[in-house]
Scaffold this active site. Structure first.
Site, PDB file in Angstrom:
ATOM      1  N   ASP A  74       0.809  -1.229   0.000  1.00  0.00           N
ATOM      2  CA  ASP A  74       0.000   0.000   0.000  1.00  0.00           C
ATOM      3  C   ASP A  74       0.837   1.272   0.000  1.00  0.00           C
ATOM      4  O   ASP A  74       0.920   1.977   1.013  1.00  0.00           O
ATOM      5  CB  ASP A  74      -0.901   0.091   1.252  1.00  0.00           C
ATOM      6  CG  ASP A  74      -1.839  -1.062   1.374  1.00  0.00           C
ATOM      7  OD1 ASP A  74      -2.095  -1.691   0.347  1.00  0.00           O
ATOM      8  OD2 ASP A  74      -2.290  -1.334   2.499  1.00  0.00           O
ATOM      9  N   ASP A  76       1.562   4.919  -0.144  1.00  0.00           N
ATOM     10  CA  ASP A  76       0.806   6.176  -0.078  1.00  0.00           C
ATOM     11  C   ASP A  76       1.655   7.292  -0.665  1.00  0.00           C
ATOM     12  O   ASP A  76       2.861   7.358  -0.442  1.00  0.00           O
ATOM     13  CB  ASP A  76       0.460   6.519   1.375  1.00  0.00           C
ATOM     14  CG  ASP A  76      -0.460   5.482   1.997  1.00  0.00           C
ATOM     15  OD1 ASP A  76      -1.406   5.051   1.312  1.00  0.00           O
ATOM     16  OD2 ASP A  76      -0.226   5.081   3.155  1.00  0.00           O
ATOM     17  N   ASP A 157       1.697  10.981  12.679  1.00  0.00           N
ATOM     18  CA  ASP A 157       1.636  10.494  14.061  1.00  0.00           C
ATOM     19  C   ASP A 157       3.022  10.162  14.634  1.00  0.00           C
ATOM     20  O   ASP A 157       3.518  10.853  15.518  1.00  0.00           O
ATOM     21  CB  ASP A 157       0.631   9.341  14.208  1.00  0.00           C
ATOM     22  CG  ASP A 157       0.770   8.251  13.155  1.00  0.00           C
ATOM     23  OD1 ASP A 157       1.718   8.317  12.337  1.00  0.00           O
ATOM     24  OD2 ASP A 157      -0.050   7.317  13.144  1.00  0.00           O
TER      25      ASP A 157
END
Ligand code: ATP
Ligand code: MG
Length: 455
Positions: A74, A76, A157
């Site tokens: 995945d 990004d 984060d």
């Protein structure tokens, strides 16, 4: 506009700008990010945006995983282009999300997520006010204030999640000392941990998930507020928590996740009925541990997993307890079981939503437990045809393995499934000749079809 809101906004706009961040570039030759794992479609998205004059990088989990030697998945993309500008560059592009607007660029079944650089909310201008929304508790309800690359880095984060890969020259860009933290296997929140958890309490779950998945240590300042703030999870919609639960338990590291969730008091909010304080019948916690280990094993062996089985295990102890209580109140076993199932699902759903497509099969495999003990030839044939038979049988094996129930029945069903038609018939006949399994007698009108009440 109400005066209080106006004051709040003016305060935010006047708030200090982000501290200057230090930029570090790790050139291609100095890191081990596996470039060959980057898919064709991802490269095409990066190329298109770069050619159109925007900045575009790979960011987040894929860079982190690649740097520690795991195969990234995945990818990004983060870019200086706004969502509308991204959409203008691609034919198959859709803008999604309200809390966090981003673009999905589609290549057949492959979807690449492209997000515009975000800024911290105290850096916003007056035009941004509409795009930022905070609750009275300090939680970010909307996170659409766009910014620059370095601003984007510090609103992420964890430091390990804030590294950028520049495909034009293969350099890794680091603004928060994330490269060093990855090397030291440290999970560290960027900024003030308490404030960051208040902005988005799901970050507490993410801390546990990444610690379990990566084998990282949550550094003390990042770990300290979690127990104190765990109740903030109550502000998160149960449906979002269900999404997080799936990531926590179905990513191949569930066995390590559960003890961390209990240690940091997060399980107390997510699964209050299942935590050791409330679910301490012999074997109850062992059964949860075994189910989580089996789930991880299945994932590592490329087999399918579903959340309903795990949820059925997590809530099995609480269900037994409630069923017993209802039986003791004098309700016959079958209606008592139905009532207990309804109550347990209702109580659990106030914390983590369980969609109907999962609560229905949970109910079925619970109900099947007592039917596994009623082994006439006809019934056995009907049972193995049931779509939930396999899951119900797996739950039975777990109950036996954890010592909750006497061993033997699971083995019998294992043999039954491997037997041919004649052998199956014989197995059931032999049972008829043996003394029936010891069972407590309850007054029940419908003999035969009644579930065995909890022991
Ligand atoms: P994985 O995909 O392996 O679960 P990930 O780190 O890629 O992990 P995603 O949820 O895909 O996690 O998010 C992509 C990136 O977006 C993160 O690495 C992080 O930089 C940022 N991010 C995601 N969720 C948050 C959040 N709640 N707060 C701040 N930043 C976040
Ligand atoms: Mg990701």
């Amino acid at each position: 506009m109400p005066k209080r809101l106006l004051q709040k906004i003016t305060g935010l706009i006047k708030g200090k700008k982000s501290a200057t961040v230090q930029r570090r570039e790790i050139p291609r030759g100095d890191h081990h990010f596996p470039e060959e794992d980057i898919g064709r479609n991802v490269i095409s998205v990066l190329d298109t945006l770069t050619r159109a004059g925007y900045e575009a990088y790979l960011v987040g989990g894929s860079i982190r995983d690649g740097l520690i030697g795991m195969h990234p998945k995945d990818f990004d993309v983060a870019t200086s282009a706004t969502p509308e500008e991204i959409r203008a560059q691609f034919r198959n592009c859709r803008l999604i999300g309200r809390r966090f607007r981003l673009a999905h660029v589609r290549f057949g079944r492959d979807i690449i997520e492209v997000a515009t650089f975000r800024a911290a909310h105290h850096t916003m201008t007056e035009e941004d006010v509409d795009q930022s929304h905070q609750s009275d508790e300090g939680m970010l309800l909307r996170d659409n204030v766009f910014g620059t690359l370095d601003e984007d880095a510090i609103r992420r984060d964890f430091t390990a999640n804030a590294l950028y890969y520049r495909h034009t020259d293969g350099a890794v860009l680091d603004f928060v000392n994330g490269y060093e933290d990855i090397r030291r296997k440290t999970l560290r929140l960027i900024g003030n941990p308490e404030q960051r958890y208040r902005e988005d309490p799901v970050r507490m779950l993410r801390a546990v998930r990444f610690a379990a998945k990566l084998g990282f240590t949550i550094e003390p300042a990042t770990a300290e507020p979690i127990k104190r703030l765990s109740d903030l999870l109550g502000l998160i919609p149960p449906a979002r928590l269900f999404e997080e639960i799936q990531k926590l338990f179905l990513s191949g590291h569930a066995e390590a996740v559960w003890p961390l969730l209990t240690r940091y008091d997060l399980a107390r909010w997510l699964f209050p009925l299942s935590v050791p304080e409330n679910n301490n019948a012999p074997g109850a916690q062992a059964m949860i541990g075994l189910a989580l280990r089996n789930t991880d094993l299945r994932i590592h062996n490329g087999k399918g997993v579903t959340p309903y089985f795990l949820l059925a295990v997590l809530l099995w102890g609480p269900l037994q307890k409630l069923w017993r209580e209802y039986c003791d109140e004098g309700i016959p076993p079958t209606p008592a079981l139905q009532k207990a199932i309804q109550q347990v699902i209702h109580d659990q759903s106030r914390h983590v939503a369980i969609p109907k497509r999962f609560s229905l099969p949970m109910r079925e495999i619970w109900e099947l437990q007592s039917r596994l003990d009623q082994r006439s030839a006809k019934r056995c044939e009907q049972l193995v045809q049931q779509p939930r038979f396999r899951a119900a049988y797996d739950l039975l094996l777990l109950r036996e393995e954890s010592g909750e129930t006497e061993a033997g029945l699971g083995e019998w069903w294992t043999a039954y499934q491997q037997a041919d038609a004649a052998e199956r018939e014989q197995m059931c006949q032999q049972l008829g000749q043996k003394p029936a399994r010891k069972r407590r007698r309850y007054n029940n009108r419908r003999k035969g079809a009644r579930p065995a009440p909890p022991q």
